[in-house]
Design a protein around this motif. Structure first.
Motif, PDB file in Angstrom:
ATOM      1  N   ILE A  92       0.981  -1.127  -0.032  1.00  0.00           N
ATOM      2  CA  ILE A  92       0.120  -0.151   0.142  1.00  0.00           C
ATOM      3  C   ILE A  92       0.803   1.406  -0.076  1.00  0.00           C
ATOM      4  CG2 ILE A  92      -1.886   1.196   1.151  1.00  0.00           C
ATOM      5  CD1 ILE A  92      -2.488  -1.437   2.779  1.00  0.00           C
ATOM      6  N   PHE A  93       0.604   2.026  -1.172  1.00  0.00           N
ATOM      7  CA  PHE A  93       1.368   3.542  -0.911  1.00  0.00           C
ATOM      8  C   PHE A  93       0.229   4.566  -0.835  1.00  0.00           C
ATOM      9  CE2 PHE A  93       0.132   2.873  -5.378  1.00  0.00           C
ATOM     10  CZ  PHE A  93       0.192   4.193  -5.883  1.00  0.00           C
ATOM     11  N   GLU A  94       0.423   5.595  -0.473  1.00  0.00           N
ATOM     12  CA  GLU A  94      -0.488   6.661  -0.113  1.00  0.00           C
ATOM     13  C   GLU A  94       0.038   8.076  -0.519  1.00  0.00           C
ATOM     14  OE1 GLU A  94      -0.027   8.552   3.515  1.00  0.00           O
ATOM     15  OE2 GLU A  94       1.823   7.826   2.537  1.00  0.00           O
ATOM     16  N   GLU A  95      -0.347   9.162   0.441  1.00  0.00           N
ATOM     17  CA  GLU A  95      -0.014  10.467   0.130  1.00  0.00           C
ATOM     18  C   GLU A  95      -0.617  11.182  -1.035  1.00  0.00           C
ATOM     19  OE1 GLU A  95       3.978  10.853   2.531  1.00  0.00           O
ATOM     20  OE2 GLU A  95       3.973   9.219   0.972  1.00  0.00           O
ATOM     21  N   THR A  96      -1.783  10.908  -1.363  1.00  0.00           N
ATOM     22  CA  THR A  96      -2.274  11.459  -2.773  1.00  0.00           C
ATOM     23  C   THR A  96      -2.224  13.151  -2.948  1.00  0.00           C
ATOM     24  OG1 THR A  96      -4.477  11.646  -1.600  1.00  0.00           O
ATOM     25  CG2 THR A  96      -4.201   9.939  -3.299  1.00  0.00           C
ATOM     26  N   GLY A  97      -1.907  13.863  -1.626  1.00  0.00           N
ATOM     27  CA  GLY A  97      -1.558  15.141  -1.696  1.00  0.00           C
ATOM     28  C   GLY A  97       0.010  15.358  -2.231  1.00  0.00           C
ATOM     29  N   GLU A  98       0.547  14.290  -2.191  1.00  0.00           N
ATOM     30  CA  GLU A  98       2.138  14.679  -2.825  1.00  0.00           C
ATOM     31  C   GLU A  98       2.221  13.637  -4.017  1.00  0.00           C
ATOM     32  OE1 GLU A  98       4.782  13.564   0.310  1.00  0.00           O
ATOM     33  OE2 GLU A  98       3.966  14.679   1.643  1.00  0.00           O
ATOM     34  N   LEU A  99       1.010  13.308  -4.735  1.00  0.00           N
ATOM     35  CA  LEU A  99       1.013  12.888  -6.129  1.00  0.00           C
ATOM     36  C   LEU A  99       0.443  13.653  -7.061  1.00  0.00           C
ATOM     37  CD1 LEU A  99       0.141   9.029  -4.878  1.00  0.00           C
ATOM     38  CD2 LEU A  99       2.439  10.039  -5.714  1.00  0.00           C
TER      39      LEU A  99
END
Length: 406
Positions: free
Chosen positions: A183-190
């Motif tokens: 799992i990866f995340e941080e949609t605000g940094e994508l």
């Protein structure tokens, strides 16, 4: 493509999952019970007793779901719930959730239990019993497809996107090929990477949902008037949000993206998943996450057994429930903070190791930590935890999540 990884073992749970730790959680259901819960945990220094909790008197669906997922996490062997008594949090439902998952569970209600001293004494007695009950349990073989690994970055600098982050991407590709869920995340940094991810989506519908997910994050930050870019990032040599996004994106590797999760959703099986951490609906809660640990908690609520934390500037945090492995991007940072770092990915920058070699080292360390070896943050006693209010829609849509195999 499949690949092999070192043999794994874990503690079997009634729901069929396996945990890599066998801890007792002490969970407070309102800030007014926090002190009593902490005193109970403090009576067991160096033992597998971890403190978690929700501070608000009035929970919402997000907070309730998160607490339910956390006390039934496969790394949790037993749970003590500490309540003041008059808060609105559904402590009865929380206890029923743990009992239904076959976890030893007990609730202490301070207002009905003669106050602080008696509640602490009773809590200590129950936790001591729980530890003794869990002690005879033994590990059993655990297949790679039963493992859930998460990643996050914090304190990024100009080295993050060329050493630690892509090294984790290499490790993720190997883990996914072995059958694990990653799992990866941080949609605000994508922001800016959404169409790269769309091309990797398992279905066209999922690709569209990924674009919408990142668009939501961009709108959220626009309304707030800031982006996910801290002064420390600039001090570390990052120049733009786009540069930071590309570095963060590198953690996901190159595997196909199998689905989108929201906090508390469980992966349907092995594969690579994107966690949407930005709240739905009207912008009302300020920062999407007020610290890295808030995102780590959400990853754990999705079943993550451990988290790969990449850092360039340096971070020392760990987590309750699931171990954190630090992958240091900057060789100078590693030299200063070596006791807090698990992997020196800065060796890629100096030419002492290749990207593939460090990625392989990360996979090997994941297996060792899964089998019981303590990460640096664990050995140092880090058990940070934070849970705040958010709001999410019930589902991400039929195209966002694959069906379980028959």
């Amino acid at each position: 493509m499949t690949t092999s990884m070192p043999a794994l073992s874990g503690y079997p749970r009634a729901d069929g999952r396996k945990g890599i730790r066998n801890i007792v959680v002490v969970a407070y259901t309102v800030e007014c019970a926090h002190h009593v819960a902490r005193l109970i945990v403090n009576a067991f220094p160096g033992q597998e007793v971890h403190l978690i909790g929700f501070p608000g008197c009035y929970p919402n669906d997000y907070a309730d779901k998160m607490m339910r997922r956390l006390i039934t996490h496969p790394n949790v062997g037993a749970a003590l719930i500490v309540s003041l008594g008059c808060e609105s949090f559904n402590r009865v439902g929380l206890e029923e959730e743990a009992a239904a998952a076959d976890r030893p569970v007990h609730t202490i209600t301070i207002q009905n239990n003669s106050g602080t001293r008696t509640s602490v004494a009773d809590g200590v007695e129950w936790v001591r019993w729980a530890l003794e009950s869990l002690a005879p349990q033994r590990r059993v073989p655990m297949a790679p497809h039963e493992l859930v690994v998460a990643t996050i970055c914090g304190g990024s600098d100009s080295t993050s996107g060329i050493t630690a982050n892509p090294a984790v991407g290499v490790a993720f590709d190997q883990l996914v090929a072995a059958g694990a869920a990653c799992i990866f995340e941080e949609t605000g940094e994508l922001v800016g990477c959404e169409f790269h991810m769309k091309r990797r989506a398992a279905t066209p519908e999922l690709g569209d949902a990924i674009v919408a997910c990142v668009d939501k994050a961009a709108r959220y930050y626009t309304v707030l008037g800031h982006g996910s870019f801290a002064p420390g990032n600039a001090d570390g040599g990052l120049t733009t949000q786009e540069e930071k996004s590309l570095g963060a994106y590198a953690k996901s590797g190159a595997s196909p993206i199998s689905g989108i999760l929201k906090p508390g959703d469980q992966p349907a099986g092995g594969g690579l998943y994107l966690l949407d951490v930005v709240p739905d609906g009207e912008v009302r809660f300020g920062f999407p996450n007020i610290s890295d640990n808030a995102e780590i908690v959400e990853l754990i609520a999705c079943g993550a057994h451990l988290t790969l934390f990449t850092t360039g500037r340096g971070s020392v945090v760990g987590s309750a429930i699931s171990p954190v492995i630090k992958v240091c991007a900057n060789p100078a940072t590693y030299e200063r903070l070596s006791e807090d770092m698990d992997v020196n990915a800065g060796r890629i920058l100096t030419g002492a190791a290749s990207l593939q070699e460090v990625g392989g080292e990360i996979v090997d360390l994941v297996a060792r930590v899964a089998n019981g070896e303590k990460s640096c943050s664990e050995a140092l006693g880090h058990q940070e935890f934070i849970l705040t209010y958010k709001q999410f829609e019930a589902a991400a849509g039929p195209g966002c999540f694959p069906l379980k195999a028959a």
